[in-house]
Motif scaffolding. Structure first.
Motif, PDB file in Angstrom:
ATOM      1  N   TRP A  55       9.189 -11.138 -19.793  1.00 12.19           N
ATOM      2  CA  TRP A  55       9.259 -12.269 -21.409  1.00 12.19           C
ATOM      3  C   TRP A  55      10.078 -13.190 -21.439  1.00 12.19           C
ATOM      4  O   TRP A  55      11.361 -13.002 -21.034  1.00 12.19           O
ATOM      5  CB  TRP A  55       9.348 -10.806 -21.905  1.00 12.19           C
ATOM      6  N   SER A  56       8.779 -13.241 -22.348  1.00  6.07           N
ATOM      7  CA  SER A  56       9.711 -15.196 -22.648  1.00  6.07           C
ATOM      8  C   SER A  56       9.591 -15.657 -24.270  1.00  6.07           C
ATOM      9  O   SER A  56       8.569 -14.619 -24.844  1.00  6.07           O
ATOM     10  CB  SER A  56       9.377 -16.780 -22.261  1.00  6.07           C
ATOM     11  N   HIS A  57      10.616 -16.226 -25.198  1.00  6.85           N
ATOM     12  CA  HIS A  57      10.416 -16.304 -26.313  1.00  6.85           C
ATOM     13  C   HIS A  57      10.853 -17.398 -27.127  1.00  6.85           C
ATOM     14  O   HIS A  57      11.638 -18.191 -25.629  1.00  6.85           O
ATOM     15  CB  HIS A  57      10.647 -14.870 -27.209  1.00  6.85           C
ATOM     16  N   LYS A  58      10.435 -17.526 -28.149  1.00  2.97           N
ATOM     17  CA  LYS A  58      10.459 -19.411 -28.329  1.00  2.97           C
ATOM     18  C   LYS A  58      10.572 -19.436 -29.784  1.00  2.97           C
ATOM     19  O   LYS A  58       9.942 -18.573 -30.993  1.00  2.97           O
ATOM     20  CB  LYS A  58       9.247 -20.410 -28.305  1.00  2.97           C
ATOM     21  N   ARG A  59      12.012 -19.433 -30.616  1.00  9.00           N
ATOM     22  CA  ARG A  59      12.751 -19.786 -32.295  1.00  9.00           C
ATOM     23  C   ARG A  59      12.360 -21.352 -32.412  1.00  9.00           C
ATOM     24  O   ARG A  59      13.125 -21.790 -32.163  1.00  9.00           O
ATOM     25  CB  ARG A  59      14.620 -19.304 -31.895  1.00  9.00           C
ATOM     26  N   GLY A  60      11.133 -21.479 -33.121  1.00 16.31           N
ATOM     27  CA  GLY A  60      11.032 -22.666 -33.692  1.00 16.31           C
ATOM     28  C   GLY A  60      10.968 -24.048 -33.156  1.00 16.31           C
ATOM     29  O   GLY A  60      10.508 -23.299 -32.048  1.00 16.31           O
ATOM     30  N   CYS A  61      11.763 -24.508 -33.739  1.00 15.13           N
ATOM     31  CA  CYS A  61      12.127 -26.149 -32.116  1.00 15.13           C
ATOM     32  C   CYS A  61      12.434 -26.021 -30.667  1.00 15.13           C
ATOM     33  O   CYS A  61      12.675 -27.365 -30.366  1.00 15.13           O
ATOM     34  CB  CYS A  61      12.308 -27.695 -33.360  1.00 15.13           C
ATOM     35  N   THR A  62      13.236 -25.004 -30.691  1.00 13.68           N
ATOM     36  CA  THR A  62      13.964 -25.074 -29.807  1.00 13.68           C
ATOM     37  C   THR A  62      12.973 -24.308 -28.292  1.00 13.68           C
ATOM     38  O   THR A  62      11.844 -23.790 -28.636  1.00 13.68           O
ATOM     39  CB  THR A  62      14.779 -23.391 -29.847  1.00 13.68           C
ATOM     40  N   PRO A  63      13.430 -24.673 -27.374  1.00 10.03           N
ATOM     41  CA  PRO A  63      12.900 -24.328 -25.769  1.00 10.03           C
ATOM     42  C   PRO A  63      12.527 -22.966 -25.952  1.00 10.03           C
ATOM     43  O   PRO A  63      12.802 -21.699 -26.359  1.00 10.03           O
ATOM     44  CB  PRO A  63      13.862 -24.288 -24.853  1.00 10.03           C
ATOM     45  N   VAL A  64      11.453 -23.068 -24.800  1.00  6.36           N
ATOM     46  CA  VAL A  64      11.374 -21.952 -24.559  1.00  6.36           C
ATOM     47  C   VAL A  64      12.275 -20.784 -23.695  1.00  6.36           C
ATOM     48  O   VAL A  64      13.234 -21.246 -22.699  1.00  6.36           O
ATOM     49  CB  VAL A  64       9.891 -21.334 -23.729  1.00  6.36           C
ATOM     50  N   ILE A  65      13.090 -19.615 -23.871  1.00  9.26           N
ATOM     51  CA  ILE A  65      13.892 -18.420 -22.735  1.00  9.26           C
ATOM     52  C   ILE A  65      13.026 -17.632 -22.770  1.00  9.26           C
ATOM     53  O   ILE A  65      12.551 -17.136 -23.182  1.00  9.26           O
ATOM     54  CB  ILE A  65      14.629 -18.662 -23.463  1.00  9.26           C
TER      55      ILE A  65
END
Length: 93
Positions: free
Chosen positions: A53-63
């Motif tokens: 699973w991946s996620h992204k917070r705001g303008c940060t890269p997908v991790i």
């Protein structure tokens, strides 16, 4: 709120049961998990190619790591930081 947003874009959200290792992605759908903290929603997206699973917070890269820097195999049991309320698994089509 999620359903209203999806409908606005001509999409449909359907709750699903996710069991790691047995879920088969349907064509043209995205599997995601929703979590909630105070008045903030956050989403995790299933990456079937990797089984993570991946996620992204705001303008940060997908991790693909959780708040403890571990790979996310299941967002329900990973370290989500302040997002304690797990809303469930859903398909977006």
């Amino acid at each position: 709120k999620m359903t209203i947003d999806a409908n606005f874009f001509g999409k449909k959200i359907t709750p699903v049961n996710f069991v790691r290792g047995s879920y088969v992605a349907k064509p043209n759908t995205i599997l995601f998990a929703g979590v909630y903290y105070e008045q903030d929603y956050h989403y995790y997206r299933y990456e079937p190619k990797y089984g993570l699973w991946s996620h992204k917070r705001g303008c940060t890269p997908v991790i693909a790591t959780d708040a403890s820097h571990n790979l996310i195999f299941d967002p329900q049991s990973c370290d989500r930081g302040p997002y304690r309320l797990f809303m469930g698994y859903f398909e977006l089509s």
